[in-house]
Scaffold this motif. Structure first.
Motif, mmCIF file in Angstrom:
data_model
loop_
_atom_site.group_PDB
_atom_site.id
_atom_site.type_symbol
_atom_site.label_atom_id
_atom_site.label_comp_id
_atom_site.label_asym_id
_atom_site.label_seq_id
_atom_site.Cartn_x
_atom_site.Cartn_y
_atom_site.Cartn_z
ATOM 1 N N SER A 245 0.812 -1.223 0.000
ATOM 2 C CA SER A 245 0.000 0.000 0.000
ATOM 3 C C SER A 245 0.843 1.270 0.000
ATOM 4 C CB SER A 245 -0.949 0.007 1.197
ATOM 5 O OG SER A 245 -0.209 -0.014 2.406
ATOM 6 N N GLU A 246 2.079 1.191 0.456
ATOM 7 C CA GLU A 246 2.933 2.367 0.580
ATOM 8 C C GLU A 246 3.832 2.629 -0.633
ATOM 9 O OE1 GLU A 246 2.733 4.449 3.236
ATOM 10 O OE2 GLU A 246 1.063 3.163 3.825
ATOM 11 N N GLN A 247 4.297 1.546 -1.289
ATOM 12 C CA GLN A 247 5.301 1.738 -2.336
ATOM 13 C C GLN A 247 5.359 0.554 -3.295
ATOM 14 O OE1 GLN A 247 8.943 2.148 -0.129
ATOM 15 N NE2 GLN A 247 9.126 -0.027 0.258
ATOM 16 N N SER A 248 5.959 0.818 -4.449
ATOM 17 C CA SER A 248 6.304 -0.220 -5.414
ATOM 18 C C SER A 248 7.820 -0.213 -5.541
ATOM 19 C CB SER A 248 5.678 0.070 -6.781
ATOM 20 O OG SER A 248 4.276 -0.013 -6.720
ATOM 21 N N VAL A 249 8.430 -1.396 -5.403
ATOM 22 C CA VAL A 249 9.878 -1.523 -5.471
ATOM 23 C C VAL A 249 10.201 -2.396 -6.681
ATOM 24 C CG1 VAL A 249 11.972 -2.277 -4.288
ATOM 25 C CG2 VAL A 249 10.037 -1.351 -2.960
ATOM 26 N N ALA B 164 14.408 5.692 -17.256
ATOM 27 C CA ALA B 164 14.920 4.367 -17.616
ATOM 28 C C ALA B 164 15.600 3.757 -16.393
ATOM 29 C CB ALA B 164 15.909 4.477 -18.768
ATOM 30 N N VAL B 165 15.419 2.449 -16.223
ATOM 31 C CA VAL B 165 16.031 1.725 -15.113
ATOM 32 C C VAL B 165 16.856 0.591 -15.710
ATOM 33 C CG1 VAL B 165 15.639 0.548 -12.918
ATOM 34 C CG2 VAL B 165 13.956 2.196 -13.751
ATOM 35 N N SER B 166 18.138 0.568 -15.396
ATOM 36 C CA SER B 166 19.066 -0.396 -15.986
ATOM 37 C C SER B 166 19.351 -1.562 -15.052
ATOM 38 C CB SER B 166 20.397 0.296 -16.314
ATOM 39 O OG SER B 166 20.185 1.321 -17.246
ATOM 40 N N GLN B 167 19.992 -2.559 -15.621
ATOM 41 C CA GLN B 167 20.392 -3.763 -14.906
ATOM 42 C C GLN B 167 21.132 -3.416 -13.627
ATOM 43 O OE1 GLN B 167 22.127 -6.728 -17.390
ATOM 44 N NE2 GLN B 167 23.650 -7.296 -15.870
ATOM 45 N N GLY B 168 20.729 -4.072 -12.530
ATOM 46 C CA GLY B 168 21.403 -3.880 -11.256
ATOM 47 C C GLY B 168 20.866 -2.726 -10.429
ATOM 48 N N TYR B 169 19.855 -2.021 -10.938
ATOM 49 C CA TYR B 169 19.286 -0.877 -10.218
ATOM 50 C C TYR B 169 17.923 -1.206 -9.632
ATOM 51 C CZ TYR B 169 22.893 2.344 -11.682
ATOM 52 O OH TYR B 169 24.098 2.973 -11.849
ATOM 53 N N GLN B 170 17.610 -0.532 -8.543
ATOM 54 C CA GLN B 170 16.310 -0.659 -7.897
ATOM 55 C C GLN B 170 15.666 0.715 -7.807
ATOM 56 O OE1 GLN B 170 15.801 -1.417 -3.477
ATOM 57 N NE2 GLN B 170 15.183 -3.401 -4.334
ATOM 58 N N MET B 171 14.366 0.768 -8.127
ATOM 59 C CA MET B 171 13.611 2.013 -8.094
ATOM 60 C C MET B 171 12.469 1.858 -7.082
ATOM 61 S SD MET B 171 11.288 3.649 -11.134
ATOM 62 C CE MET B 171 12.618 4.523 -11.941
ATOM 63 N N ILE B 172 12.295 2.862 -6.247
ATOM 64 C CA ILE B 172 11.176 2.884 -5.310
ATOM 65 C C ILE B 172 10.261 4.036 -5.695
ATOM 66 C CG2 ILE B 172 10.458 3.178 -2.905
ATOM 67 C CD1 ILE B 172 13.142 1.901 -2.105
ATOM 68 N N VAL B 173 8.970 3.718 -5.915
ATOM 69 C CA VAL B 173 7.971 4.699 -6.316
ATOM 70 C C VAL B 173 6.833 4.665 -5.306
ATOM 71 C CG1 VAL B 173 6.437 5.475 -8.176
ATOM 72 C CG2 VAL B 173 8.554 4.275 -8.741
ATOM 73 N N THR B 174 6.397 5.852 -4.858
ATOM 74 C CA THR B 174 5.242 5.974 -3.961
ATOM 75 C C THR B 174 4.194 6.836 -4.652
ATOM 76 O OG1 THR B 174 5.951 8.023 -2.876
ATOM 77 C CG2 THR B 174 6.817 5.943 -1.968
ATOM 78 N N LYS B 175 3.103 7.106 -3.953
ATOM 79 C CA LYS B 175 2.059 7.969 -4.519
ATOM 80 C C LYS B 175 2.579 9.370 -4.809
ATOM 81 C CE LYS B 175 0.096 9.288 -0.029
ATOM 82 N NZ LYS B 175 0.738 10.564 0.058
ATOM 83 N N ASP B 176 3.717 9.739 -4.189
ATOM 84 C CA ASP B 176 4.320 11.054 -4.398
ATOM 85 C C ASP B 176 5.372 11.063 -5.505
ATOM 86 O OD1 ASP B 176 2.791 12.232 -2.334
ATOM 87 O OD2 ASP B 176 4.196 11.422 -0.847
ATOM 88 N N GLY B 177 5.570 9.909 -6.182
ATOM 89 C CA GLY B 177 6.539 9.840 -7.273
ATOM 90 C C GLY B 177 7.741 8.980 -6.939
ATOM 91 N N VAL B 178 8.799 9.132 -7.725
ATOM 92 C CA VAL B 178 10.016 8.344 -7.544
ATOM 93 C C VAL B 178 10.734 8.825 -6.292
ATOM 94 C CG1 VAL B 178 12.249 7.720 -8.542
ATOM 95 C CG2 VAL B 178 10.241 7.933 -10.024
ATOM 96 N N GLN B 179 10.976 7.894 -5.382
ATOM 97 C CA GLN B 179 11.663 8.236 -4.132
ATOM 98 C C GLN B 179 13.155 7.965 -4.211
ATOM 99 O OE1 GLN B 179 9.931 9.859 -1.633
ATOM 100 N NE2 GLN B 179 8.503 9.833 -3.361
ATOM 101 N N SER B 180 13.530 6.906 -4.955
ATOM 102 C CA SER B 180 14.959 6.621 -5.098
ATOM 103 C C SER B 180 15.196 5.686 -6.273
ATOM 104 C CB SER B 180 15.537 5.991 -3.819
ATOM 105 O OG SER B 180 15.018 4.694 -3.628
ATOM 106 N N VAL B 181 16.380 5.813 -6.835
ATOM 107 C CA VAL B 181 16.902 4.877 -7.829
ATOM 108 C C VAL B 181 18.346 4.653 -7.401
ATOM 109 C CG1 VAL B 181 17.479 4.450 -10.243
ATOM 110 C CG2 VAL B 181 15.454 5.818 -9.678
ATOM 111 N N ARG B 182 18.684 3.393 -7.109
ATOM 112 C CA ARG B 182 20.050 3.134 -6.647
ATOM 113 C C ARG B 182 20.562 1.805 -7.169
ATOM 114 N NH1 ARG B 182 21.155 -0.080 -2.058
ATOM 115 N NH2 ARG B 182 19.317 -1.114 -1.262
#
Length: 174
Positions: free
Chosen positions: A101-105, A122-140
């Protein structure tokens, strides 16, 4: 596991617009007739639909509101995945998506894919993206150990013999 609210059987066809739901301690493989598959962890509930964009086949995993899924991509059809927090388009990536309910990882294990909503990234191999209702929170970038941890849930589950799991039928055929 259920298909549209009724108990599902191994090898049962999944038609355009069907909802596959896994409960506690269950998993499902949805094998694409062309090739590739989606593996669903317990307590996961996506709806599968086939779209055509011009001459391009697109398997749409829509309404993925909770749970976790791993995709081995089809070489003949792209995939569009929509969660509560975002929408991604994939043509060649192996990835894991965990939604609550809080985020998509989203973690890309091989290849690359693109977040198309709420913004384009764009999200490449080896990266993780966290998205919430407020948008992209991190890409690492993740370490090898972190990437292994993301898919550890799959290790305890049986592997899908090709053609033995639920399959996308009808309009999803080659």
């Amino acid at each position: 596991m259920s298909l549209n609210g009724a108990p599902a059987r191994d090898g049962q066809l999944v038609a355009n617009g069907d909802r596959v739901t896994t409960g506690k301690d269950s998993t499902a493989y949805v094998d694409f007739l062309s090739d590739g598959y989606v593996q669903l962890d317990q307590n996961t509930d996506p709806v599968f639909q086939l779209l055509w964009e011009g001459t391009r086949c697109l398997i749409w995993v829509r309404e993925h509101f909770q749970g976790q899924a791993y995709e081995e991509p089809s070489s003949q059809c792209g995939t569009r995945i929509r969660s509560t927090h975002g929408e991604w388009e994939n043509s060649d990536a192996r990835f894991n998506l965990r939604v609550d309910s809080e985020q998509s990882v989203l973690t890309v294990l091989e290849g690359s894919l693109e977040l198309i909503q709420p913004q384009r990234i764009a999200v490449s191999q080896g990266y993780q993206m966290i998205v919430t209702k407020d948008g992209v929170q991190s890409v690492r970038r993740l370490s090898g150990r972190e990437l292994d941890e993301v898919t550890r849930w799959r290790a305890a589950l049986p592997q899908s013999p090709v053609g033995a799991a639920a399959q996308c039928s009808g309009a999803c055929a080659d």
